[in-house]
Design an enzyme around this catalytic site. Structure first.
Site, PDB file in Angstrom:
ATOM      1  N   GLU A 445       0.854  -1.195   0.000  1.00 14.34           N
ATOM      2  CA  GLU A 445       0.000   0.000   0.000  1.00 14.34           C
ATOM      3  C   GLU A 445       0.884   1.238   0.000  1.00 14.34           C
ATOM      4  O   GLU A 445       1.849   1.325   0.766  1.00 14.34           O
ATOM      5  CB  GLU A 445      -0.906   0.001   1.236  1.00 14.34           C
ATOM      6  CG  GLU A 445      -1.763   1.254   1.375  1.00 14.34           C
ATOM      7  CD  GLU A 445      -2.674   1.194   2.599  1.00 14.34           C
ATOM      8  OE1 GLU A 445      -3.082   0.080   2.987  1.00 14.34           O
ATOM      9  OE2 GLU A 445      -2.961   2.266   3.187  1.00 14.34           O
ATOM     10  N   GLU A 450      -2.246  11.298   3.491  1.00 15.22           N
ATOM     11  CA  GLU A 450      -3.298  11.118   4.476  1.00 15.22           C
ATOM     12  C   GLU A 450      -3.317  12.352   5.378  1.00 15.22           C
ATOM     13  O   GLU A 450      -2.277  12.978   5.631  1.00 15.22           O
ATOM     14  CB  GLU A 450      -3.067   9.872   5.321  1.00 15.22           C
ATOM     15  CG  GLU A 450      -3.311   8.570   4.589  1.00 15.22           C
ATOM     16  CD  GLU A 450      -3.140   7.381   5.514  1.00 15.22           C
ATOM     17  OE1 GLU A 450      -4.145   6.740   5.869  1.00 15.22           O
ATOM     18  OE2 GLU A 450      -1.982   7.092   5.863  1.00 15.22           O
TER      19      GLU A 450
END
Length: 557
Positions: A445, A450
């Protein structure tokens, strides 16, 4: 001159204190050494090898009456203090050469006696290719700089004594790009220049220009008068000048290194007159790990802590913090130019609450409703709302390119403005396309960006893979005080050997990729806004709604 004045002041202070003692205190007898004798033994010297075996080693012994120690000047640009009067020195100038060795026998009261002797010795070791790569060849010069834009331009690791499983690379610490540059340390490490030249006799020299300042390791500042900083620091200490570069075979046996990607050159270079390569750790001898026309990788033993190796990377390109991408061909993009639902040729949806809130304990229900996801006026908008829906207290949306577009290596860019509010958790990210075969985290990932409303000014870039996932993932973070008021560029440069995270084209984290990791296969793109969960944290009870806005997504190869 300042150093001499300080020494004078200390000396006068010492004498003043001494004179206040009892009147019958006396100095010891002031004596100069006498009967100074120097003997030399050229290693391997015999009838067939009158100047030695080619190693260049010579054992020199000095003795004298009333001597407290000895200094040696070897006549090759190097010198040292040897209390016992015995040393084995390697002379490295290729061929048969004559050196005048000056020995100073130290007595008391500052008196000394000097004697010299000539040594004729043969050295057969040479690394002409290294000298040519460093200098550009006979009659040429080449200037080198710290490779500040590279990960590990400065690093530290242990010798085999303290790092038996990691003694050949900087396993303790390696810098991020430009970590040791910038205003906080006055650029005094990153603006050093090292110019190597080779004359017609194939003698290599190096001119150091450190612009009047030296970057000191915290344990070595005493040479410049010390520092109260308690950390590595720039001090006004000009060591610019020319030194003779002597080459010799390294003492390190690279055949014991278990990693086939590490194979040192076998050459060591020693700089005369105490010169050094930028970072001061009381050493002038550097082992060349590798050298090319434009890159140099060396390491040196810490002079005060000989179980530590310090690693340095250099380049012939002057350092610049302007990021240069390896990828410039646009292969895929969504500019969100058509109002309505996201383009179905590019995007599909994850719907519902997933397994245990998508594995993170999140509180939203993902929908494909226009209230949660829509393209308007050239902007993709994903809105999280406080509303009851199918048993959840919040709704939002999550779109992805799975089954429609994926890629391996390249640069991905998101232009985005982020939501606000405690509990909001927007993400711009990618998953390995083989997730349906190998599951997560084996698929890998890459979280390009974020953000959590409970830590408004922080931006996170993170990698998840086996043994490093969830709370143990590897990543970096940076600040962005206008993340929710302005559009910013969040991007990742995904290379076979590195994964580089950037905010507005400025690098803030770099990760070394390799073939053992899952970041060498196709990945697809995801855009979502979660609520709460184990990273989003507590949701503000007054939260009503907030929107993640994306101007475009672009992929280059």
């Amino acid at each position: 001159r300042k150093m001499k004045n300080v020494l004078k002041i200390l000396s006068l202070s010492f004498l003043a204190m001494f004179s206040c003692q009892e009147e019958d205190a006396e100095f010891g007898e002031v004596i100069a050494p006498s009967n100074v004798v120097v003997t030399t033994e050229v290693v391997g010297q015999d009838a067939n090898n009158p100047f030695g075996d080619g190693s260049g080693f010579v054992t020199i012994k000095a003795s004298a009456e009333n001597a407290s120690g000895f200094t040696f000047n070897f006549g090759d640009g190097t010198e040292g203090v040897f209390p016992s009067g015995e040393v084995t020195h390697r002379f490295t100038q290729v061929g048969v050469n004559t050196y005048t060795v000056v020995v100073n026998a130290l007595g008391t009261g500052g008196l000394s006696t000097t004697i010299s002797t000539e040594i004729e010795v043969f050295s057969s070791f040479d690394d002409l290719e290294a000298k040519e790569l460093l200098s550009g060849g006979i009659g040429n010069s080449k200037t080198w700089y710290l490779a500040a834009s590279e990960i590990g331009h400065l690093g530290v690791g242990g010798t085999i004594d303290i790092a038996p499983d990691a003694f050949w690379f900087p396993s303790f610490f390696a810098t991020q790009p430009f970590e040791k540059c910038g205003a906080e340390i006055s650029d005094c490490l990153c603006d050093d220049e090292f110019t190597f030249s080779m004359d017609e006799n194939e003698q290599l020299t190096m001119v150091l220009n450190n612009n009047g300042q030296t970057f000191f390791n915290v344990g070595h500042t005493d040479i410049a008068g010390g520092s109260d900083a308690g950390e590595d620091v720039c001090l006004d200490f000009d060591t610019s000048g020319t030194s003779i570069v002597s080459l010799s075979p390294t003492d390190f046996d690279w055949s014991i290194v278990p990693d086939p990607d590490f194979n040192g050159r076998g050459t060591t270079m020693t700089l005369s007159d105490g010169k050094f390569m930028g970072y001061y750790v009381s050493s002038s001898t550097y082992e060349i790990i590798s050298v090319t026309n434009s890159s140099l990788y060396v390491r040196t033993i810490d002079g005060n802590n000989p179980v530590l190796y310090w690693y340095h990377k250099f380049t012939t390109t002057q350092p610049s913090d302007d990021f240069i991408s390896n990828y410039d061909e646009l292969i895929w993009a969504d500019e969100f130019e058509t109002d309505g639902a996201p383009n179905p040729s590019n995007w599909t949806y994850d719907l519902g609450t997933g397994n245990n809130g998508w594995g993170n304990g999140e509180s939203q229900f993902y929908t494909d409703e226009a209230d949660n996801v829509i393209v308007e006026n050239g902007i993709l908008k994903i809105t999280a709302k406080a509303e009851s829906f199918s048993g959840s207290d919040y709704t939002s949306s999550r779109i992805k390119t799975q089954g429609l577009f994926d890629f391996t290596y390249g640069r991905i860019e998101f232009s985005a403005k982020l939501p606000t509010g405690g509990g909001t958790w927007p993400a711009l990210w990618m998953l390995g396309s083989n997730i349906t075969e190998v599951s997560w985290p084996e698929c890998g990932e890459i979280d390009v960006m974020e953000h959590i409303g409970n830590n408004q000014n922080q931006i996170y870039g993170t990698l998840h893979f086996p043994e490093n996932f969830g709370g143990n993932a590897i990543g970096g973070e940076t600040t962005n005080p206008t993340a929710s008021t302005d559009f910013h560029l969040y991007s990742v440069e995904w290379r076979p050997d590195q994964i580089i995270f950037l905010l507005d084209n400025e690098v803030y984290f770099t990760f070394n990729n390799d073939g053992s990791l899952p970041f060498n296969n196709d990945f697809f793109i995801i855009i979502n806004q979660a609520m709460g969960g184990n990273f989003g944290g507590d949701i503000d009870p007054n939260f009503t709604e907030s929107t993640l806005e994306v101007d475009y997504v672009r992929v280059y190869q």
